[in-house]
Structures are given as C-alpha cells and as structure tokens.
Write a protein that holds these residues in place. Structure first.
Motif, PDB file in Angstrom:
ATOM      1  N   LYS A 240     -14.270  14.008 -10.060  1.00 41.50           N
ATOM      2  CA  LYS A 240     -14.556  12.592 -10.297  1.00 41.50           C
ATOM      3  C   LYS A 240     -15.189  12.388 -11.670  1.00 41.50           C
ATOM      4  CE  LYS A 240     -15.170  10.701  -5.636  1.00 41.50           C
ATOM      5  NZ  LYS A 240     -16.137  10.038  -4.710  1.00 41.50           N
TER       6      LYS A 240
ATOM      7  N   TRP B 133       1.094  10.977  -2.800  1.00 43.86           N
ATOM      8  CA  TRP B 133      -0.341  10.984  -3.090  1.00 43.86           C
ATOM      9  C   TRP B 133      -1.020  11.994  -2.175  1.00 43.86           C
ATOM     10  CZ3 TRP B 133       2.586   6.736  -3.933  1.00 43.86           C
ATOM     11  CH2 TRP B 133       2.341   5.996  -5.103  1.00 43.86           C
TER      12      TRP B 133
ATOM     13  N   ASP C 127      -5.101  14.233  -1.328  1.00 44.71           N
ATOM     14  CA  ASP C 127      -6.523  14.476  -1.575  1.00 44.71           C
ATOM     15  C   ASP C 127      -6.649  15.864  -2.197  1.00 44.71           C
ATOM     16  OD1 ASP C 127      -9.215  15.150  -1.447  1.00 44.71           O
ATOM     17  OD2 ASP C 127      -9.542  14.126   0.442  1.00 44.71           O
TER      18      ASP C 127
ATOM     19  N   GLY D  91      -4.616   4.952  -2.079  1.00 43.19           N
ATOM     20  CA  GLY D  91      -5.711   4.436  -1.267  1.00 43.19           C
ATOM     21  C   GLY D  91      -6.846   5.429  -1.213  1.00 43.19           C
ATOM     22  N   LYS D  92      -7.748   5.250  -0.260  1.00 40.57           N
ATOM     23  CA  LYS D  92      -8.878   6.145  -0.064  1.00 40.57           C
ATOM     24  C   LYS D  92      -8.487   7.304   0.841  1.00 40.57           C
ATOM     25  CE  LYS D  92     -12.468   4.282  -2.249  1.00 40.57           C
ATOM     26  NZ  LYS D  92     -13.286   5.020  -3.228  1.00 40.57           N
ATOM     27  N   SER D  93      -9.029   8.481   0.561  1.00 37.09           N
ATOM     28  CA  SER D  93      -8.779   9.644   1.401  1.00 37.09           C
ATOM     29  C   SER D  93      -9.486   9.494   2.737  1.00 37.09           C
ATOM     30  CB  SER D  93      -9.262  10.914   0.700  1.00 37.09           C
ATOM     31  OG  SER D  93      -9.254  12.008   1.600  1.00 37.09           O
ATOM     32  N   PRO D  94      -8.823   9.818   3.853  1.00 28.90           N
ATOM     33  CA  PRO D  94      -9.501   9.763   5.154  1.00 28.90           C
ATOM     34  C   PRO D  94     -10.467  10.923   5.360  1.00 28.90           C
ATOM     35  CG  PRO D  94      -7.260  10.577   5.412  1.00 28.90           C
ATOM     36  CD  PRO D  94      -7.402  10.179   3.975  1.00 28.90           C
TER      37      PRO D  94
ATOM     38  N   ASP E 186     -14.711  10.476   0.609  1.00 26.97           N
ATOM     39  CA  ASP E 186     -14.788   9.158  -0.020  1.00 26.97           C
ATOM     40  C   ASP E 186     -14.355   9.242  -1.477  1.00 26.97           C
ATOM     41  OD1 ASP E 186     -15.285   6.509  -0.477  1.00 26.97           O
ATOM     42  OD2 ASP E 186     -17.430   6.786  -0.838  1.00 26.97           O
ATOM     43  N   MET E 187     -13.048   9.416  -1.671  1.00 23.23           N
ATOM     44  CA  MET E 187     -12.501   9.492  -3.014  1.00 23.23           C
ATOM     45  C   MET E 187     -11.061   8.976  -2.989  1.00 23.23           C
ATOM     46  SD  MET E 187     -12.002  13.643  -3.293  1.00 23.23           S
ATOM     47  CE  MET E 187     -11.446  13.545  -4.982  1.00 23.23           C
ATOM     48  N   ASP E 188     -10.601   8.505  -4.148  1.00 25.37           N
ATOM     49  CA  ASP E 188      -9.256   7.962  -4.232  1.00 25.37           C
ATOM     50  C   ASP E 188      -8.213   9.075  -4.149  1.00 25.37           C
ATOM     51  OD1 ASP E 188     -10.180   5.359  -4.555  1.00 25.37           O
ATOM     52  OD2 ASP E 188     -10.397   5.612  -6.730  1.00 25.37           O
ATOM     53  N   LEU E 189      -7.085   8.755  -3.531  1.00 28.15           N
ATOM     54  CA  LEU E 189      -5.977   9.696  -3.492  1.00 28.15           C
ATOM     55  C   LEU E 189      -5.393   9.869  -4.897  1.00 28.15           C
ATOM     56  CD1 LEU E 189      -4.178   8.481  -0.241  1.00 28.15           C
ATOM     57  CD2 LEU E 189      -5.668  10.467  -0.501  1.00 28.15           C
TER      58      LEU E 189
END
Length: 300
Positions: free
Chosen positions: A124, A250, A252, A264-267, A270-273
């Motif tokens: 990040k 996409w 993670d 979107g967000k990774s399940p 808490d980070m973007d795909l």
C-alpha cells in the motif's frame, strides 16, 4: 548438452537456504525442542528484513546508500524478528510447558499471517499498480561476488558472502556440539533433561539458548540470504497506459489464487483488489520469489 560448470552454481543456490535451515533446526533439536514453527520464523524474519530494507531505501537515494547499512539493517531486522519468534516458542514450550507440536504449527500460522499483513501494508505504501516491492539497490549489495573468470571462478567464487557464511556456521556448529563443554552439556539436556538437571546443568537456560540461536540461524540469516538469491530486480519496462492494457482479472496480493471478475475491496483484507494484466509477467518490476526457493523454505 549437460554443462557441469553451470549446474553446480545452481545446485549451491538451492542448497544454501537448506543448509541454514537445517543447521538452525539441528541446534534446536539437540536441546530436546522440536520447533515445527521454523517456517513461521522464516516468514517473520523475512518480512522484518524487507521492512528494514524498504524504509532504508525510502530514506536514502541509491547513490548515497552506505554498503554497511544496506547489508546490516536488513540482517539485523531479520535476526531480531527471528529471535522474538524463538523467544515466544521457548516461553510457551519451556516455561509454560505447552505441547511442542501444537505450538510449532500455531507459530507457523501466526508467522505467515504476520508476514502477509505487513507485506500488504508495504505494498500500500508503494502505491504501485503492480503488487511488488522493489529492493534492487539492497539486493545488489547482497549479491556482490568476486570477479574471477573461468570455470573455477564460476563454480567456487560466484556467490555472495552469505553462501560462504553458511558453510562456516555449519562447520562451527559441528565443532561446537562435539568438542566443547557447552555443546556436550546441550546434547545432554536434549538426550535426558532429568539426568542433566541432576548433574547441575541449567536445563531451561540451555533450551532457551539453543532454540533462540537456532531460530536466528534458520530464520534470520536465511531471510537475509533471500536478498542474494530470491530477490531479483529487473529493469523497469516502458509503461503503457492502463487503457491500452488488457485486464485478465482482479485479485488480492495476499491471496493471489482467488480471482475476481470486477474491482472492489478484498473480502480477506481491507485493501483494494489489484488488476492482473496480460503483459504483467514481462513488465513487472520488483521482488520475485522463485517457486523452488519458496518450496525449500517451507512457505505455503
């Protein structure tokens, strides 16, 4: 045609990480501890070394980097991370008498989780489209070798200093265990702790000593050695606009085997795909981990 001069250096590159790991674990087992958490220790040592190298490179330009600090900071961070994991294992198994097998497996899971968490955080901070951390300047210092031509130089003198350090540590460990009073006491503790205690040997001290030193060898130095063989920096390729690049899916970065059809967000975290581009294999720049080396280190 089979080329022996090319085969031997590759064999050494595969064997040196195993030599570090086995030397550290042998020292640990001689005290009577079976540390199944070595993969987790390696993971924590590795991510600590990466963190140290990353922040040093961020704070100093490549031209102004000090060779001693470029090598010393990652190694010190790796050793400290592995030492903390060794102390945690000793606290649970020696002091609190927890089951060694369960504790070791739990430490492996814990270490992998710690590595994934901080690895994702570093990615990040790079704010890069490609989920990698470029540590090319640090890797260059670790991989320096003697410039000796011919087959002799290629076979015996084409490695970084950590390759020769692995052999020295292994020979010293053998001498220590067989020919020193402290080594003989350590072996006595591992073979029969009750007998060693009756003879006046501090069993707890020897178990802590062997496990922590073994963790530092197996997890700390081997993680720093990764900068020599595992981290391979590549020159950045010319960038193409995102619109021109084909997106395959996409994913993670911490769970790359799970694919998603849209951003979107990774399940999982808490980070973007991150998009996977069709040309990413040829254009990615950063730290690459050879799957063979990963398997040798026991990382799942």
């Amino acid at each position: 045609m089979f080329d022996l001069a090319s085969f031997l250096p590759r064999a050494v590159m595969q064997g040196i990480p195993l030599l570090y790991g086995s030397t550290g674990e042998i020292l640990t087992e001689k005290s009577g501890n079976l540390n199944l958490g070595i993969p987790g220790v390696m993971y924590v040592g590795g991510i600590c070394g990466v963190i140290g190298a990353f922040f040093y490179e961020q704070s100093t330009s490549a031209a102004n980097m000090n060779a001693f600090l470029a090598i010393g900071i990652p190694m010190l961070c790796s050793l400290l991370g592995s030492l903390l994991m060794g102390l945690l294992y000793c606290l649970l198994t020696v002091t609190l008498r927890a089951n060694q097998n369960v504790t070791g497996l739990a430490l492996t899971t814990f270490g992998v989780g710690i590595g994934n968490f901080f690895g994702g955080s570093l990615i990040k901070l790079t704010d890069s489209e490609v989920p990698s951390i470029a540590l090319s300047a640090t890797s260059a210092y670790f991989s320096k070798s003697l410039s000796v031509g011919g087959w002799f130089g290629q076979v015996f003198l084409s490695y970084g200093f950590l390759a020769y350090l692995a052999i020295i540590i292994a020979l010293f460990a053998s001498y220590f265990l067989k020919h020193t009073r402290t080594g003989l006491h350590l072996r006595a503790v591992g073979e029969s702790a009750a007998t060693a205690d009756a003879a006046g040997i501090n069993v707890t001290k020897y178990k802590y000593f062997a496990t922590c030193i073994g963790s530092m060898i197996a997890g700390g130095i081997i993680s720093a050695a990764g900068f020599t063989w595992v981290a391979k920096a590549e020159p950045p390729a010319e960038k193409t606009s995102t619109a021109e690049r084909k997106i395959l899916f996409w994913y993670d970065p911490m769970y790359p085997n799970t694919r998603f059809d849209k951003p979107g967000k990774s399940p999982f975290m808490d980070m973007d795909l991150v998009p996977k581009y069709a040309d990413e294999e040829s254009s990615a720049s950063g730290v690459r981990i050879d799957p063979t080396q990963t398997q040798n280190l026991g990382v799942k």
